[in-house]
Design a protein around this motif. Structure first.
Motif, mmCIF file in Angstrom:
data_model
loop_
_atom_site.group_PDB
_atom_site.id
_atom_site.type_symbol
_atom_site.label_atom_id
_atom_site.label_comp_id
_atom_site.label_asym_id
_atom_site.label_seq_id
_atom_site.Cartn_x
_atom_site.Cartn_y
_atom_site.Cartn_z
ATOM 1 N N GLU A 117 38.967 63.485 37.988
ATOM 2 C CA GLU A 117 38.750 64.929 38.015
ATOM 3 C C GLU A 117 38.697 65.483 36.584
ATOM 4 O OE1 GLU A 117 41.426 67.005 40.528
ATOM 5 O OE2 GLU A 117 40.241 68.842 40.436
ATOM 6 N N GLY A 118 37.692 66.301 36.314
ATOM 7 C CA GLY A 118 37.569 66.923 35.005
ATOM 8 C C GLY A 118 36.816 66.092 33.985
ATOM 9 N N LEU A 119 36.552 64.819 34.321
ATOM 10 C CA LEU A 119 35.801 63.966 33.390
ATOM 11 C C LEU A 119 34.340 63.888 33.837
ATOM 12 C CD1 LEU A 119 38.223 60.979 32.712
ATOM 13 C CD2 LEU A 119 37.797 63.010 31.309
ATOM 14 N N PRO A 120 33.421 63.790 32.868
ATOM 15 C CA PRO A 120 32.008 63.685 33.245
ATOM 16 C C PRO A 120 31.701 62.324 33.864
ATOM 17 C CG PRO A 120 32.250 63.450 30.874
ATOM 18 C CD PRO A 120 33.615 63.765 31.418
ATOM 19 N N SER A 121 30.693 62.288 34.731
ATOM 20 C CA SER A 121 30.255 61.024 35.310
ATOM 21 C C SER A 121 29.455 60.257 34.266
ATOM 22 C CB SER A 121 29.375 61.286 36.534
ATOM 23 O OG SER A 121 30.129 61.937 37.532
ATOM 24 N N ARG A 122 29.872 59.019 34.002
ATOM 25 C CA ARG A 122 29.189 58.227 32.962
ATOM 26 C C ARG A 122 27.863 57.660 33.443
ATOM 27 N NH1 ARG A 122 33.972 54.145 31.761
ATOM 28 N NH2 ARG A 122 34.282 54.553 33.986
ATOM 29 N N ARG A 123 27.709 57.568 34.769
ATOM 30 C CA ARG A 123 26.522 56.928 35.355
ATOM 31 C C ARG A 123 26.295 55.551 34.716
ATOM 32 N NH1 ARG A 123 21.375 57.349 37.591
ATOM 33 N NH2 ARG A 123 21.497 58.302 39.640
ATOM 34 N N GLU A 124 27.356 54.780 34.739
ATOM 35 C CA GLU A 124 27.339 53.442 34.158
ATOM 36 C C GLU A 124 26.998 52.429 35.249
ATOM 37 O OE1 GLU A 124 30.363 51.076 31.262
ATOM 38 O OE2 GLU A 124 31.255 51.982 33.025
ATOM 39 N N ALA A 125 26.032 51.554 34.958
ATOM 40 C CA ALA A 125 25.631 50.520 35.919
ATOM 41 C C ALA A 125 26.003 49.149 35.362
ATOM 42 C CB ALA A 125 24.141 50.598 36.192
ATOM 43 N N LEU A 126 26.675 48.362 36.195
ATOM 44 C CA LEU A 126 27.172 47.053 35.756
ATOM 45 C C LEU A 126 26.938 46.018 36.857
ATOM 46 C CD1 LEU A 126 30.667 48.286 34.491
ATOM 47 C CD2 LEU A 126 28.759 47.594 33.015
ATOM 48 N N THR A 127 26.952 44.764 36.444
ATOM 49 C CA THR A 127 26.880 43.655 37.397
ATOM 50 C C THR A 127 28.052 42.724 37.132
ATOM 51 O OG1 THR A 127 24.467 43.761 37.539
ATOM 52 C CG2 THR A 127 25.498 41.678 38.173
ATOM 53 N N LYS A 128 28.705 42.301 38.217
ATOM 54 C CA LYS A 128 29.802 41.327 38.112
ATOM 55 C C LYS A 128 29.503 40.220 39.109
ATOM 56 C CE LYS A 128 34.892 41.220 38.337
ATOM 57 N NZ LYS A 128 35.279 40.649 37.055
ATOM 58 N N ARG A 129 29.228 39.029 38.593
ATOM 59 C CA ARG A 129 28.701 37.959 39.432
ATOM 60 C C ARG A 129 29.752 37.137 40.167
ATOM 61 N NH1 ARG A 129 23.228 37.121 38.053
ATOM 62 N NH2 ARG A 129 22.675 38.229 36.147
ATOM 63 N N SER A 130 30.992 37.168 39.702
ATOM 64 C CA SER A 130 32.052 36.403 40.369
ATOM 65 C C SER A 130 33.384 37.037 39.979
ATOM 66 C CB SER A 130 32.019 34.931 39.931
ATOM 67 O OG SER A 130 32.500 34.814 38.608
ATOM 68 N N PRO A 131 34.470 36.674 40.698
ATOM 69 C CA PRO A 131 35.758 37.323 40.402
ATOM 70 C C PRO A 131 36.165 37.206 38.930
ATOM 71 C CG PRO A 131 35.923 36.030 42.409
ATOM 72 C CD PRO A 131 34.564 35.744 41.831
ATOM 73 N N ARG A 132 35.827 36.100 38.287
ATOM 74 C CA ARG A 132 36.275 35.912 36.902
ATOM 75 C C ARG A 132 35.215 36.269 35.871
ATOM 76 N NH1 ARG A 132 39.069 31.587 39.318
ATOM 77 N NH2 ARG A 132 41.310 31.959 39.240
ATOM 78 N N ALA A 133 34.007 36.578 36.338
ATOM 79 C CA ALA A 133 32.925 36.868 35.393
ATOM 80 C C ALA A 133 33.161 38.190 34.687
ATOM 81 C CB ALA A 133 31.597 36.912 36.133
ATOM 82 N N ALA A 134 32.628 38.302 33.484
ATOM 83 C CA ALA A 134 32.690 39.570 32.745
ATOM 84 C C ALA A 134 31.649 40.519 33.350
ATOM 85 C CB ALA A 134 32.372 39.319 31.276
ATOM 86 N N TYR A 135 31.861 41.818 33.145
ATOM 87 C CA TYR A 135 30.876 42.800 33.586
ATOM 88 C C TYR A 135 29.675 42.732 32.645
ATOM 89 C CZ TYR A 135 34.440 44.844 36.581
ATOM 90 O OH TYR A 135 35.383 45.050 37.554
ATOM 91 N N GLU A 136 28.482 42.655 33.230
ATOM 92 C CA GLU A 136 27.248 42.680 32.438
ATOM 93 C C GLU A 136 26.619 44.054 32.586
ATOM 94 O OE1 GLU A 136 24.544 39.421 33.493
ATOM 95 O OE2 GLU A 136 26.223 38.512 34.542
ATOM 96 N N PRO A 137 26.021 44.570 31.514
ATOM 97 C CA PRO A 137 25.384 45.881 31.649
ATOM 98 C C PRO A 137 24.162 45.834 32.548
ATOM 99 C CG PRO A 137 24.969 44.937 29.468
ATOM 100 C CD PRO A 137 25.915 44.013 30.172
ATOM 101 N N GLY A 138 23.944 46.885 33.296
ATOM 102 C CA GLY A 138 22.767 46.998 34.155
ATOM 103 C C GLY A 138 22.972 46.368 35.505
ATOM 104 N N ILE A 139 21.998 46.595 36.384
ATOM 105 C CA ILE A 139 22.001 45.955 37.707
ATOM 106 C C ILE A 139 21.093 44.740 37.607
ATOM 107 C CG2 ILE A 139 21.419 46.239 40.153
ATOM 108 C CD1 ILE A 139 23.851 47.887 39.204
ATOM 109 N N ARG A 140 21.698 43.566 37.712
ATOM 110 C CA ARG A 140 20.959 42.311 37.525
ATOM 111 C C ARG A 140 20.991 41.505 38.806
ATOM 112 N NH1 ARG A 140 20.867 40.924 31.959
ATOM 113 N NH2 ARG A 140 21.386 42.739 30.721
ATOM 114 N N ALA A 141 19.861 41.488 39.465
ATOM 115 C CA ALA A 141 19.772 40.772 40.750
ATOM 116 C C ALA A 141 19.856 39.262 40.514
ATOM 117 C CB ALA A 141 18.481 41.125 41.450
#
Ligand SMILES: [Zn+2]
Length: 140
Positions: A116-140
């Motif tokens: 509440e009170g914070l702007p929406s970052r509209r950040e898109a990320l992809t996480k391929r497995s429980p231990r994977a790092a978040y990658e920027p963007g939506i990567r099919a």
């Protein structure tokens, strides 16, 4: 509200996942966003995997303590009638739906709202497995 506050893990482990009144206010915001998502997906059925997670439930599933799920400000879901999680995430990415984080996870889509009170970052990320790092963007 029932879909967004039900926790399969909580039920299995006998943990209470009842939302507090503040959480309920947040879940109402999430429900409104999810209505827009459903409309975007051609009113195809949406299956919610996880909405609110009470602290004990979040711990049990290995969730991050600062996760938007703990505040009732996130929803993990699929819509197999519309398409794969990647197809769902790309549709949301191209829409004007307001979200803070859109994450293509390994098997579902996470939509999170800003605190509440914070702007929406509209950040898109992809996480391929429980231990994977978040990658920027939506990567099919
Ligand atoms: Zn999530």
């Amino acid at each position: 509200m029932e879909e967004l506050s039900f926790s399969e893990a909580g039920a299995r482990l006998g943990l209470d996942n009842t939302p507090t009144s503040i959480v309920i206010q947040n879940l109402i915001l999430v429900a409104a966003v999810m209505e827009r998502v459903r409309e975007l997906l051609g009113n195809k059925p949406i299956v919610v995997h996880s909405g609110y997670r009470a602290p004990d439930v979040n711990n049990a599933v290995g969730g991050v303590a600062t996760s938007a799920h703990c505040f009732g400000r996130a929803c993990d879901f699929v819509s197999s009638a519309f398409g794969t999680p990647a197809e769902v995430a790309l549709a949301i990415l191209k829409s004007d739906i307001e979200y803070d984080q859109l994450i293509l996870e390994y098997g579902w889509v996470h939509v999170g709202l800003a605190q509440e009170g914070l702007p929406s970052r509209r950040e898109a990320l992809t996480k391929r497995s429980p231990r994977a790092a978040y990658e920027p963007g939506i990567r099919a």
